[in-house]
Design an enzyme around this catalytic site. Structure first.
Site, PDB file in Angstrom:
ATOM      1  N   HIS A  46       0.828  -1.207   0.000  1.00 49.56           N
ATOM      2  CA  HIS A  46       0.000   0.000   0.000  1.00 49.56           C
ATOM      3  C   HIS A  46       0.868   1.266   0.000  1.00 49.56           C
ATOM      4  CE1 HIS A  46      -3.775  -2.268   1.589  1.00 49.56           C
ATOM      5  NE2 HIS A  46      -3.689  -2.274   0.275  1.00 49.56           N
ATOM      6  N   HIS A 129     -10.086  -5.105   4.778  1.00 55.93           N
ATOM      7  CA  HIS A 129      -8.656  -4.975   4.482  1.00 55.93           C
ATOM      8  C   HIS A 129      -8.201  -6.253   3.773  1.00 55.93           C
ATOM      9  CE1 HIS A 129      -4.299  -4.854   5.071  1.00 55.93           C
ATOM     10  NE2 HIS A 129      -4.439  -3.540   5.202  1.00 55.93           N
ATOM     11  N   GLU A 131      -5.625  -8.057   3.838  1.00 57.57           N
ATOM     12  CA  GLU A 131      -5.027  -9.106   4.682  1.00 57.57           C
ATOM     13  C   GLU A 131      -6.105  -9.882   5.436  1.00 57.57           C
ATOM     14  OE1 GLU A 131      -2.295  -9.859   8.561  1.00 57.57           O
ATOM     15  OE2 GLU A 131      -1.879  -7.992   7.485  1.00 57.57           O
ATOM     16  N   ASN A 230      -0.878  -0.248   8.777  1.00 59.04           N
ATOM     17  CA  ASN A 230       0.167  -0.010   9.779  1.00 59.04           C
ATOM     18  C   ASN A 230       0.531   1.465   9.885  1.00 59.04           C
ATOM     19  OD1 ASN A 230       3.086   0.409   8.494  1.00 59.04           O
ATOM     20  ND2 ASN A 230       2.001  -1.052   7.190  1.00 59.04           N
ATOM     21  N   SER A 273       5.393   0.251   4.325  1.00 61.47           N
ATOM     22  CA  SER A 273       5.439   0.199   2.860  1.00 61.47           C
ATOM     23  C   SER A 273       5.908   1.516   2.235  1.00 61.47           C
ATOM     24  CB  SER A 273       4.070  -0.215   2.300  1.00 61.47           C
ATOM     25  OG  SER A 273       3.027   0.451   2.971  1.00 61.47           O
TER      26      SER A 273
END
Length: 316
Positions: A46, A129, A131, A230, A273
């Site tokens: 991302h 999301h 994940e 994150n 990221s």
């Protein structure tokens, strides 16, 4: 005109983690091995800067496998995919490479193992999301229940309170997740947790570094994308740790200079990221306006490295 003094507290660790590094390398090596175009299902990580850079090299980003032709390689993003996706790629006899972060794969394996032992899964994560979608998609629909908050724990309906296990998204707030885990264990004392923390080392380390910087800084900037879990957690952690102003910025051009007027110290970090190039760009933007002193606040050292899949290490 004399520039006003400004102290920049640079959090360490920050930016790229081993899983992101590996995922980007996978796309670059796939382009070298098979030439362009190489298709990537969902953003590989991302970050717009990273995605645009890979797009310029010949990567084509799509949201679904249906958008990929059968005769070109496809890469699955670092966030992981439901089991049905590689199964469909195999059925279509596609060349595919899985760039799922090994620490996310560990959660997938955990979920499957608990299910084999007859336990119903509860996942702590954010709805929608990639994940979370990928992890929940490791088991048949309905076999994994999602909780996002402590409040959700009170209302979740399970098959058998004696046969439960939980896993978590790897990029959550360590403190918030601990509160949810406490609530789960209070309501379901028999619930089984992971052997080792699911929240990954990089997420934990970046949050710890922010906690060290936040009380010392008048403001804190997190370099990262608005869809990066994150990165958004780092903003929340900074605010909870006592920083009066914490903001997510994708690039230096996003900095709200009026909000930072008269400030003497600023913390800077980056989500897992975000490349170091963007952090340097932000530092340079402050140097243009202030007499900057940079101080690194290091709370951990990282030397983790993940191998790329064998298919990319073999000659074409």
């Amino acid at each position: 005109m004399t520039k006003s003094p400004l102290t920049l507290y640079l959090a360490a660790p920050r930016g790229f983690c081993a899983g992101v590094d590996r995922a980007i390398k996978i796309v670059e090596m796939a382009l070298e091995k098979w030439g362009a175009p190489v298709f990537v299902r969902h953003e590989i990580v991302h970050n717009k800067y990273v995605v645009d850079d890979l797009r310029a090299k010949g990567a084509v980003f799509v949201e679904e496998l249906d958008d990929c032709p059968d005769d070109r390689p496809v890469i699955f993003s670092a966030h992981g995919v439901p089991k049905a996706v590689p199964a469909e790629a195999a059925r279509r006899e596609m060349v595919y490479v899985d760039a799922t972060c090994p620490l996310v794969s560990k959660v997938h394996i955990e979920a499957a193992r608990h299910a084999e032992n007859g336990l119903q899964m509860i996942m702590i994560g954010h709805a929608g999301h990639p994940e979370t979608v990928g992890t929940m998609g490791q088991l048949p629909e309905g076999d994994v229940l999602l909780v996002e908050t402590v409040e959700d724990v009170a209302t979740v309906e399970v098959r058998d309170p004696e046969k439960l296990a939980f896993v978590t998204q790897t990029t959550l707030s360590v403190d918030d997740t601990a509160d949810i885990v406490t609530a789960l264990k209070a309501r379901f004392p028999a619930i089984v947790g992971p052997h080792k923390e699911d929240i990954c080392y990089a997420t934990t380390n970046r949050q710890e570094a922010v906690k060290a910087v936040a009380p010392r800084a008048d403001a804190l900037l997190v370099v990262g994308a608005p869809n990066s879990s994150n990165s958004k957690r780092l903003v929340e952690v900074a605010r909870k740790a006592g920083c009066p102003y914490a903001q997510l910025v994708q690039r230096a051009t996003d900095i709200d200079w009026r909000a930072l007027d008269g400030i003497a110290s600023i913390g800077i970090t980056a989500g897992a990221s975000a490349p170091e190039t963007l952090i340097n760009e932000v530092i340079d933007a402050f140097r243009d306006r202030h007499d900057v002193t940079v101080e690194t606040v290091e709370t951990a050292q990282e030397n983790v490295e993940f191998k790329v899949p064998r298919v990319l290490r073999e000659p074409a």
